[in-house]
Design a protein around this motif. Structure first.
Motif: not given
Length: 530
Positions: A285-290
């Motif tokens: 997810t986007r949070e994982g990439v961050i």
């Protein structure tokens, strides 16, 4: 066995998830090797040079005999003199022919055997006589690839070797020689010459002026990243939005191969089971990439150690990067400028709209952290933030309103007596020095490159999954200020936020320092004036 993402050494499509290189290989084969070009593939560290050469070797084998050499396999002593180098190079070619196994292999190696066994009688002239005879005996034309040519820097023997290659290239209608020669490494041949002979007389006198310009994009596009993720998703069934994930990874890396693979490897191998990431569905997810980006920004790696070394050893490049980052100084891209050329060669900058730009968000943030760390221990404003750190976090959430309020107080106390030029040049740095100890270890920040200039910079702060958009700008009148407020309000749409922040460095004598709120449509902007 399940394939993995690889960040060390060459990638193998049977073992690793990787961006498919077929389009790139086709261009190299048709536009360069097919044309008989001699050229250099020089890109930044861990940019995929070795992987490209390995894939190219397999791609060419049906039409050419490919001799793949690696100068990392030979030591400094092997460049001691021409006779030693000729012997060692002959041995490497013989070994490469044994690996390639062309028809008539034994007959091809005969001209080099004596050179390999009798180093006293070897010479560069004798070496190239043998190589020419080898090419004449070959059933197919030969492509020579030499990886890690940086290992040959500061060796006159290698420069003389290049001169011999050039001579045979120019005379190849009379003397058989390689169809194409590919040299790969970080430095291009001009810079190898520059390192060897720094005096003005020889600085640009490279024997490799026959090289064709290698103009193939080695970075990964968002579509190429998506194609790689499709293969991963087929095996792993995470339920990710492939297009969105590819776009998010590209936003941080701009397709720098090592960084793309590093993010994916962290997502695949490190995050599951960490707080907030119970399954692969949560990870991709986007949070994982961050979170993955935060890990990369805090870890030691050969890539970033190399970056630090290059900055330390090249003060002019350091000054240029500092001016871009902290002062928003527009610098025109000029390949004839040695400082710009060097930073471009290392992969730290790119050319965009005829201007110099930091190559990607991860590099940019790493550089910000590097420069800030040099001053962090002695920073008065950073020390004030450390002293008051407890007041900025409530129930695990960052209170950005308080951050801006305390920044205005601290900035006024410390810097209000400095001249306007000083504050205009360094105001943004002071805010980051103030912010860094507050979020350090838990949060992260990066700069929006589309908006960074001498007048305006947007900082995005991520703290435990919550994002804050902060515009830093120099006051240029009410009309400009109102336009900035509208721009920030529009920018909040991407982050689905109702609230944004603005810091205005205002040099008007009648300015009113402090915090006030502005409503722009349905958005609220908290503006700090210093």
């Amino acid at each position: 066995m399940k394939r993995k993402f690889n960040i060390t050494g060459s990638c193998n499509p049977q073992k690793h998830y990787m961006v498919r290189l077929d389009d790139r290989l086709k261009i190299i084969k048709e536009d360069y090797i097919g044309e008989g070009s001699y050229f250099v593939i020089n890109r930044g560290r861990q940019y995929g040079n070795t992987t490209t050469l390995a894939a190219l070797e397999k791609y060419l084998k049906d039409d050419y005999i490919v001799l793949s050499l690696d100068f990392q396999e030979i030591g400094t002593e092997d460049f001691a003199d021409a006779s030693v180098f000729a012997r060692v190079f002959s041995e490497m070619v013989i070994e490469a022919l044994e690996i390639a196994k062309p028809d008539g292999n034994n007959k091809m190696t005969e001209p080099l055997v004596d050179l390999a066994e009798n180093s006293r009688e070897s010479s560069l002239k004798g070496l190239f006589t043998g190589l020419s005879e080898m090419c004449a005996r070959a059933p197919k034309t030969i492509v020579l690839m030499i990886d890690e040519v940086d290992s040959a820097s500061n060796n006159q023997v290698f420069i003389d070797f290049l001169a011999q290659l050039r001579g045979y290239y120019l005379a190849r209608e009379k003397k058989p020689i390689f169809q194409s020669v590919i040299l790969a490494g970080v430095y291009d041949i001009k810079n190898l010459k520059l390192k060897l002979r720094p005096d003005a007389e020889h600085k640009y006198n490279s024997p490799w002026n026959i090289a064709a310009k290698f103009d193939v994009d080695m970075s990964f596009s968002a579509d190429q990243i998506a194609a790689m993720l499709e293969e991963y998703e087929t095996d792993s069934h995470t339920g990710m939005d492939i297009k969105a994930m590819a776009g998010e990874i590209y936003r941080y890396t701009s397709g720098y191969p090592y960084l793309v693979s590093a993010i994916c490897k962290i997502l695949d191998e490190e995050l599951v089971g960490k707080p907030g990431f119970d399954s692969y569905t949560d990870v991709w997810t986007r949070e994982g990439v961050i979170r993955a980006v935060k890990i990369i920004l805090n870890e030691k790696s050969a890539l970033f150690e190399s970056m630090r070394g290059h900055i330390r050893d090249n003060p002019e490049m350091k000054r240029m990067l500092y001016a871009i980052l902290f002062q928003g100084e527009p610098i025109s891209y000029n390949a004839d400028n040695e400082v710009i050329d060097l930073a471009y060669m290392f992969g730290y900058i790119v050319e965009k709209d005829s201007c110099v730009q930091i190559a990607n968000r991860i590099f940019e943030t790493r550089l910000y952290n590097y420069f800030l760390s040099e001053e962090e221990l002695s920073s008065a404003i950073g020390n004030m933030a450390k002293r008051d750190k407890g007041c900025f976090i409530h129930d695990g959430r960052l209170d950005m309103d308080i951050v801006l309020e305390k920044f205005v107080q601290s900035f006024t106390d410390i810097y209000s007596d400095n001249d306007d030029k000083f504050i205009e040049d360094y105001g943004r740095k002071f805010f980051l020095l103030f912010l860094k100890p507050i979020i350090n270890g838990t949060g992260n920040y990066y700069i929006e490159d589309q908006t960074r200039d001498a007048r305006r910079t947007d900082v995005i702060v991520d703290y435990l999954g919550e994002q804050f958009a902060i515009e830093l700008k120099i006051w240029h009148g009410n009309e400009y200020n109102e336009r900035g407020e509208r721009q920030l309000a529009d920018y909040l749409d991407y982050y689905h936020k109702d609230k944004g922040y603005m810091i205005s460095f205002n040099f008007n004598k009648n300015k009113v320092r402090g915090i006030h709120k502005v409503e722009v449509g349905s958005r609220t902007i908290v503006e700090a004036v210093v």
